[in-house]
Design a protein around this motif. Structure first.
Motif, PDB file in Angstrom:
ATOM      1  N   UNK A 178       0.811  -1.395   0.131  1.00  0.00           N
ATOM      2  CA  UNK A 178       0.129  -0.072  -0.131  1.00  0.00           C
ATOM      3  C   UNK A 178       0.924   1.273  -0.013  1.00  0.00           C
ATOM      4  N   UNK A 179       0.218   2.141  -0.370  1.00  0.00           N
ATOM      5  CA  UNK A 179       1.011   3.801  -0.358  1.00  0.00           C
ATOM      6  C   UNK A 179       0.430   3.999   1.152  1.00  0.00           C
ATOM      7  N   UNK A 180       0.460   5.549   1.268  1.00  0.00           N
ATOM      8  CA  UNK A 180      -0.018   6.400   2.374  1.00  0.00           C
ATOM      9  C   UNK A 180      -1.325   6.761   2.254  1.00  0.00           C
ATOM     10  N   UNK A 181      -1.887   7.013   3.483  1.00  0.00           N
ATOM     11  CA  UNK A 181      -3.129   7.630   3.609  1.00  0.00           C
ATOM     12  C   UNK A 181      -3.133   9.198   3.606  1.00  0.00           C
ATOM     13  N   UNK A 182      -4.181   9.859   3.435  1.00  0.00           N
ATOM     14  CA  UNK A 182      -4.269  11.254   3.227  1.00  0.00           C
ATOM     15  C   UNK A 182      -3.241  12.084   4.422  1.00  0.00           C
ATOM     16  N   UNK A 183      -3.270  11.422   5.279  1.00  0.00           N
ATOM     17  CA  UNK A 183      -2.449  12.132   6.367  1.00  0.00           C
ATOM     18  C   UNK A 183      -0.947  11.789   6.231  1.00  0.00           C
ATOM     19  N   UNK A 184      -0.500  11.149   5.075  1.00  0.00           N
ATOM     20  CA  UNK A 184       0.820  10.749   4.903  1.00  0.00           C
ATOM     21  C   UNK A 184       1.443   9.844   5.889  1.00  0.00           C
ATOM     22  N   UNK A 185       0.502   8.855   6.563  1.00  0.00           N
ATOM     23  CA  UNK A 185       0.901   7.913   7.547  1.00  0.00           C
ATOM     24  C   UNK A 185       0.938   6.456   6.770  1.00  0.00           C
ATOM     25  N   UNK A 186       1.754   5.641   7.143  1.00  0.00           N
ATOM     26  CA  UNK A 186       1.737   4.170   6.606  1.00  0.00           C
ATOM     27  C   UNK A 186       0.597   3.659   7.372  1.00  0.00           C
ATOM     28  N   UNK A 187       0.072   2.572   6.805  1.00  0.00           N
ATOM     29  CA  UNK A 187      -0.929   1.669   7.468  1.00  0.00           C
ATOM     30  C   UNK A 187      -0.573   1.135   8.766  1.00  0.00           C
ATOM     31  N   UNK A 188       0.768   0.626   8.886  1.00  0.00           N
ATOM     32  CA  UNK A 188       1.128   0.261  10.012  1.00  0.00           C
ATOM     33  C   UNK A 188       1.370   1.218  11.381  1.00  0.00           C
ATOM     34  N   UNK A 189       1.519   2.414  10.665  1.00  0.00           N
ATOM     35  CA  UNK A 189       1.471   3.601  11.777  1.00  0.00           C
ATOM     36  C   UNK A 189       0.102   3.911  12.377  1.00  0.00           C
ATOM     37  N   UNK A 190      -0.957   3.621  11.400  1.00  0.00           N
ATOM     38  CA  UNK A 190      -2.280   3.985  11.840  1.00  0.00           C
ATOM     39  C   UNK A 190      -2.884   3.010  12.669  1.00  0.00           C
ATOM     40  N   UNK A 191      -2.623   1.605  12.122  1.00  0.00           N
ATOM     41  CA  UNK A 191      -3.561   0.515  12.531  1.00  0.00           C
ATOM     42  C   UNK A 191      -2.723  -0.591  13.404  1.00  0.00           C
ATOM     43  N   UNK A 192      -1.232  -0.253  13.097  1.00  0.00           N
ATOM     44  CA  UNK A 192      -0.550  -1.473  13.499  1.00  0.00           C
ATOM     45  C   UNK A 192      -0.587  -2.650  12.540  1.00  0.00           C
TER      46      UNK A 192
END
Lengths: 149, 302
Positions: free
Chosen positions: B179-193
């Protein structure tokens, strides 16, 4: 205690130590096997959100306990997953013959999801989300069974 | 032969015994009363069958908690451009952006009749496209922030197993997405683990197992459902390494749409994903054993 007894006890002790050393060596060799055996676990650990990235791989060669090998996250692994797979290797990996005979496994099987046409909420999200160039290099772009955007 | 018989036999007619096919030899095995209901034909290459002895299931409470938030809907268009979805899960990898799902969610599967036809593009599986992952998706919410509390992630790449790509082999129905990043420029792992995973497992294990997904049959797949139960190995069927992998009794309405949804341990380690069921045996779900082929596909997207 006679000299004979002492000698025999030393001999037994020596054999025990030798056995322990040999046993230890075997464990060591198992732990550092360059590539995971077919009967080894390879495990990635779960991680909670926003925590420090810590990829870990566990091998469980002996079937009990398992050995955790912590990785630094720099992309260089311990060799367990570090070997590039060639087409020949992949072919060999399937040489067990499972499912490679026409009609052996697929007829009568119903995939569980994509049969239904669904109202999908794709449109409510931005069509082109940003990528992450700094991480893009981790992928193996030459994997033959890959599609990219 | 045993597998063919398994497909064409009428399950109720063999409902009193467990018939274990070992090559050309069939062995009649008496079973306990509890196991009678699990009776079926088992081929020598069908590695693991589970006798589910207990089961719990139901809704996932919202707002979802970790690790439920690692699970989400994977929207895509199939090889004909039709919009569809599966379930997928973020796993912990170096890229911080890897999903595990079923291969049939990513690629139509090839139809090469033999290994000699591999390499001929005419037989290759056709790729799906426009993958979009929404973790912790909850379609009952009225706002976009509620429906996608961690945003949405578009895709960079998708990989499936060799056997799926050429042979639509449901023994290897495993795939991975970068995946790429979300609109907040975060990785999926950063967002949800991310969940852990298990490859090359000694699948003689017996364990309490958790399954999760977005089944269409429940509220059009807009919310997660879960189930858990003790999966007790019913047949000690060696070699248990490279076959269907795992099978267990279908959990309520966890059917279409749950494809690609995780089956995981109490340590949050995914050992397979929802794959398929037989039409004549609709009470049983299957998941592929994650072997070296799955490992290679993961390596491409890790």
């Amino acid at each position: 205690m006679s000299i004979g007894h002492l000698a025999r006890r030393q001999l037994i002790l020596g054999l025990v130590v030798l056995a322990a050393l040999l046993s230890g060596s075997a464990v060591f060799l198992t732990m550092t096997a360059p590539k995971a055996k077919a009967d080894n676990d390879i495990r990635g650990c779960p991680v909670s959100p926003a925590s420090t990235l810590a990829v870990c791989i566990a091998t469980n060669a002996a079937g009990a306990g398992g050995t955790l090998v912590n990785e630094s996250g720099n992309g260089v692994d311990t060799g367990i997953m570090g070997t590039d797979w060639t087409l020949a290797e992949l072919s060999a990996a399937t040489a067990d013959g499972v499912g490679l005979t026409a009609g052996s496994a697929t007829s009568g099987i119903l995939p569980s999801a994509p049969n239904a046409n669904l109202p999908v909420d794709q449109t409510e999200f931005p069509p082109a989300l940003p990528l992450n160039p700094s991480l893009a290099g981790n992928s193996i772009a030459n994997y033959p069974f890959r599609s990219s955007r | 032969v045993a597998r063919h018989a398994m497909r064409t036999s009428s399950a109720p007619s063999i409902g009193k015994v467990l018939l274990v096919g070992l090559g050309s030899v069939s062995v009649l095995v008496a079973t306990t009363p509890q196991a009678v209901a699990e009776a079926r034909l088992v081929g020598a290459n069908d590695p693991v069958y589970w006798n589910q002895t207990s089961f719990n299931g139901g809704y996932v409470n919202t707002p979802y908690q970790w690790p439920d938030i690692t699970v989400g809907r994977l929207n895509y268009k199939d090889e004909n451009g039709a919009p569809k979805y599966c379930t997928a899960t973020v796993i912990n990898t170096e890229s911080q952006a890897t999903l595990i799902t079923a291969a049939h969610c990513l690629n139509s599967g090839g139809d090469a009749p033999t290994t000699a036809n591999e390499g001929d593009g005419a037989y290759a599986g056709k790729w799906h496209s426009d993958f979009l992952f929404i973790p912790a998706y909850d379609g009952t919410k009225s706002t976009l922030a509620g429906r996608a509390p961690y945003g949405a992630f578009s895709w960079l790449g998708a990989s499936v197993t060799y056997s799926w790509y050429w042979h639509e082999n449901y023994h290897d129905d495993i795939g991975f997405v970068r995946l790429g990043l979300n609109a907040a420029n975060h990785t999926p792992l950063y967002e949800v683990g991310g969940m852990g995973y298990i490859l090359n497992e000694d699948n003689s294990v017996q364990r309490w197992t958790y399954v999760q997904g977005h089944p269409l049959s429940y509220n059009n797949g807009v919310q997660q459902r879960y189930a858990d139960g003790y999966l007790d190995r019913l047949v000690n069927d060696t070699p248990a390494k490279d076959g269907d992998g795992y099978e267990y009794q279908k959990v309520g309405d966890l059917t279409q749409g749950a494809s690609g949804g995780p089956w995981y341990t109490g340590n949050m380690e995914i050992f397979t994903v929802f794959s398929y069921f037989y039409t004549y045996q609709a009470d049983r779900m299957h998941g592929s054993y994650m072997n070296a082929e799955a490992q290679a596909a993961l390596k491409a997207e890790q």
